[in-house]
Design a protein around this motif. Structure first.
Motif, PDB file in Angstrom:
ATOM      1  N   GLN A   3      22.419  13.986  28.251  1.00 32.61           N
ATOM      2  CA  GLN A   3      21.845  13.603  26.962  1.00 32.61           C
ATOM      3  C   GLN A   3      20.488  12.956  27.206  1.00 32.61           C
ATOM      4  OE1 GLN A   3      24.411  11.095  24.728  1.00 32.61           O
ATOM      5  NE2 GLN A   3      23.050  10.963  22.965  1.00 32.61           N
ATOM      6  N   ALA A   4      19.516  13.339  26.381  1.00 34.40           N
ATOM      7  CA  ALA A   4      18.165  12.779  26.540  1.00 34.40           C
ATOM      8  C   ALA A   4      18.169  11.295  26.203  1.00 34.40           C
ATOM      9  CB  ALA A   4      17.193  13.524  25.640  1.00 34.40           C
ATOM     10  N   ARG A   5      17.454  10.507  26.991  1.00 36.42           N
ATOM     11  CA  ARG A   5      17.353   9.063  26.765  1.00 36.42           C
ATOM     12  C   ARG A   5      16.143   8.792  25.887  1.00 36.42           C
ATOM     13  NH1 ARG A   5      21.222   5.525  27.930  1.00 36.42           N
ATOM     14  NH2 ARG A   5      19.663   3.969  28.471  1.00 36.42           N
ATOM     15  N   GLU A   6      16.246   7.742  25.048  1.00 38.38           N
ATOM     16  CA  GLU A   6      15.167   7.452  24.105  1.00 38.38           C
ATOM     17  C   GLU A   6      14.121   6.489  24.656  1.00 38.38           C
ATOM     18  OE1 GLU A   6      16.292   4.662  20.805  1.00 38.38           O
ATOM     19  OE2 GLU A   6      18.333   4.998  21.564  1.00 38.38           O
ATOM     20  N   TYR A   7      14.350   5.959  25.859  1.00 40.67           N
ATOM     21  CA  TYR A   7      13.442   4.941  26.388  1.00 40.67           C
ATOM     22  C   TYR A   7      12.556   5.506  27.496  1.00 40.67           C
ATOM     23  CZ  TYR A   7      16.907   2.130  23.980  1.00 40.67           C
ATOM     24  OH  TYR A   7      17.764   1.614  23.018  1.00 40.67           O
ATOM     25  N   GLN A   9      10.775   5.877  31.057  1.00 39.41           N
ATOM     26  CA  GLN A   9      11.353   5.670  32.390  1.00 39.41           C
ATOM     27  C   GLN A   9      10.391   4.929  33.305  1.00 39.41           C
ATOM     28  OE1 GLN A   9      12.801   9.119  34.421  1.00 39.41           O
ATOM     29  NE2 GLN A   9      14.670   9.250  33.182  1.00 39.41           N
ATOM     30  N   GLU A  42       9.311  -4.105  24.957  1.00 43.23           N
ATOM     31  CA  GLU A  42      10.302  -3.121  24.531  1.00 43.23           C
ATOM     32  C   GLU A  42      11.132  -2.641  25.719  1.00 43.23           C
ATOM     33  OE1 GLU A  42      11.058  -2.701  21.508  1.00 43.23           O
ATOM     34  OE2 GLU A  42       9.367  -3.882  20.771  1.00 43.23           O
ATOM     35  N   ASP A  45      14.073   2.443  30.626  1.00 43.04           N
ATOM     36  CA  ASP A  45      15.119   2.785  31.588  1.00 43.04           C
ATOM     37  C   ASP A  45      14.544   2.698  32.997  1.00 43.04           C
ATOM     38  OD1 ASP A  45      17.122   3.266  29.760  1.00 43.04           O
ATOM     39  OD2 ASP A  45      16.813   5.434  29.698  1.00 43.04           O
ATOM     40  N   TYR A  53      19.961   6.864  36.979  1.00 39.34           N
ATOM     41  CA  TYR A  53      19.876   5.711  36.071  1.00 39.34           C
ATOM     42  C   TYR A  53      20.372   4.444  36.768  1.00 39.34           C
ATOM     43  CZ  TYR A  53      20.960   2.637  32.116  1.00 39.34           C
ATOM     44  OH  TYR A  53      21.021   1.569  31.250  1.00 39.34           O
ATOM     45  N   THR A  56      18.740  -0.686  32.028  1.00 39.00           N
ATOM     46  CA  THR A  56      17.771  -0.752  30.935  1.00 39.00           C
ATOM     47  C   THR A  56      17.362  -2.206  30.737  1.00 39.00           C
ATOM     48  OG1 THR A  56      18.822   1.136  29.850  1.00 39.00           O
ATOM     49  CG2 THR A  56      17.360  -0.215  28.495  1.00 39.00           C
ATOM     50  N   LYS A  77      24.333   0.859  23.393  1.00 36.88           N
ATOM     51  CA  LYS A  77      23.355   1.019  22.314  1.00 36.88           C
ATOM     52  C   LYS A  77      22.837  -0.368  21.980  1.00 36.88           C
ATOM     53  CE  LYS A  77      25.496   5.119  20.287  1.00 36.88           C
ATOM     54  NZ  LYS A  77      26.145   5.703  19.069  1.00 36.88           N
ATOM     55  N   ASP A  79      21.682  -2.221  19.677  1.00 35.92           N
ATOM     56  CA  ASP A  79      21.530  -2.559  18.268  1.00 35.92           C
ATOM     57  C   ASP A  79      21.969  -4.003  18.045  1.00 35.92           C
ATOM     58  OD1 ASP A  79      24.242  -2.331  18.689  1.00 35.92           O
ATOM     59  OD2 ASP A  79      24.522  -0.618  17.353  1.00 35.92           O
TER      60      ASP A  79
END
Length: 412
Positions: A3-7, A9, A42, A45, A53, A56, A77, A79
């Motif tokens: 799965q693609a990571r949103e952060y 690298q 912000e 990863d 990995y 984070t 996550k 959040d």
């Protein structure tokens, strides 16, 4: 398929990879070999040279600590629910280990609670926070509101959260210095920056606006009790007294006489108020003086006539070093006061001595004590070796969390 990571690298060296795998949460600027563009404060990863990995964390190109990890779980996550769980875990831990002392304790201890750069102390219904990382700064509104919510739900509502962000280290993270109450929605700003707490049965006035750190040193709570147990019938010299806590515990423990000394006249004034509030002002005398100058003078005839002789000396100095570069000079300072105290005490006298700098390691501190005892021509009979109270938990994989060394000796 991964799965693609949103952060973005950040690729790190083998050295950093090994440190992270062992559990250390920091990545230094010179350990980064490659980095995708990121926004300061912000999440990024951290990955190995092979792209695996590792964790984070909050990134900041202004800081030598380039990334501060908050998780090593790729499924997390980040959040509001994630941070609320973290806060509740930290608070539940304090309830467990502090018991009846939960009302005055450290709630959040930075990396030890996976909140890098965040300190929160509880003084009854006032929380005092210090934010030293940009990642936390950007999320503090959420975190502070969550803290207020958690305490309200626990039927222990707070009156406010005061920020002690008046420390130079913030500027290294690209943040300004300031102090003041955080504007919590629905909470009027308290009209005073002083409060009172009770610790070990002793009441203290806490000036959380102007006092050192967050206003009161909570980490020595149980070390003060250990001193109280040895103090009955003793003549006690309490050095670097700050708000008077060790001296007051000695007096409450039955000391015959206590002389509490601090170079700060305002600290001495606060300590005197604390003694009076507890009905101990008749047992404790206060002196504004430089301990380094005072200790050699106390063996002179005139000073003996004035203050008498002491059979219990407490040394609770401020951190003499805040970097590795100044450890040698700090060693000399620690040795001088310990040597002077050992020479001042009679055979069979008692010594409480400590260091609150993590750069002054246990090994270095013990080495210094051996040297001081040899030069003083005495032997040390160890009663106890102690550390900070458990609301300041020590992570074995993060040496920076292990900072307080505290020893009780009989000098023989």
């Amino acid at each position: 398929m991964k799965q693609a990571r949103e952060y973005p690298q950040v690729k790190v060296s083998k050295k950093a990879e090994h440190a992270i795998i062992k559990g250390h949460p920091w990545v230094y600027f010179n350990e980064i070999t490659e980095a995708q563009p990121f926004e300061n404060g912000e999440l990024v990863d951290v990955v190995s040279q092979k792209g695996s990995y590792l964790g984070t964390g909050f990134a900041n190109e202004n800081s030598k600590i380039r990334v501060r990890l908050i998780s090593r779980n790729a499924n997390d996550k980040f959040d509001e629910a994630f941070f609320e769980r973290r806060l509740r875990h930290a608070i539940d831990y304090r309830k467990t280990v502090m018991g009846d002392d939960f009302s005055n304790c450290r709630l959040i201890f930075g990396e030890a609670d996976s909140f890098p750069g965040l300190t929160v102390d509880r003084f009854g219904d006032i929380l005092v926070a210090q934010v030293l990382s940009l990642g936390i700064e950007k999320r503090k509104k959420m975190l502070f509101e969550l803290l207020a919510k958690i305490f309200a739900q626990d039927n222990q509502p707070i009156r406010g959260i005061y920020e002690r962000n008046d420390v130079a280290i913030r500027e290294l993270e690209g943040m300004e210095q300031y102090k003041g109450f955080f504007p919590l929605e629905g909470y009027p700003i308290p009209d005073s920056t002083e409060t009172t707490i009770t610790e070990n049965g002793i009441t203290y006035a806490v000036d959380f606006e102007n006092g050192q750190k967050t206003g009161f040193f909570l980490d020595q709570k149980y070390n003060r009790l250990a001193v109280a147990k040895l103090s009955r019938g003793k003549r006690v010299l309490d050095c670097f007294t700050h708000t008077g806590s060790f001296g007051l515990n000695a007096a409450k423990g039955g000391a015959e006489y206590v002389l509490s000394v601090d170079i700060s006249e305002s600290a001495v004034e606060m300590a005197q108020k604390n003694a009076k509030a507890n009905g101990l002002d008749g047992k404790v005398e206060y002196l504004a003086a430089n301990v380094f100058d005072l200790l050699p003078k106390l063996s002179e005839g005139e000073m003996i006539n004035r203050y008498g002789k002491f059979d219990f000396i407490i040394l609770d100095p401020p951190a003499f070093t805040k970097s590795r570069q100044t450890v040698e000079s700090a060693m000399r300072g620690y040795k001088e006061i310990n040597l002077r105290a050992m020479r001042l005490l009679p055979r069979g006298g008692y010594l409480a001595t400590c260091s609150c700098s993590h750069f002054m390691t246990e090994q270095l501190f013990v080495k210094m004590l051996h040297q001081a005892a040899a030069d003083a021509g005495v032997s040390l009979r160890q009663i106890e070796a102690r550390q900070q109270s458990p609301d300041h938990p020590i992570l074995w994989n993060v040496e920076e969390t292990n900072y307080l060394k505290f020893y009780l000796f009989q000098v023989v």
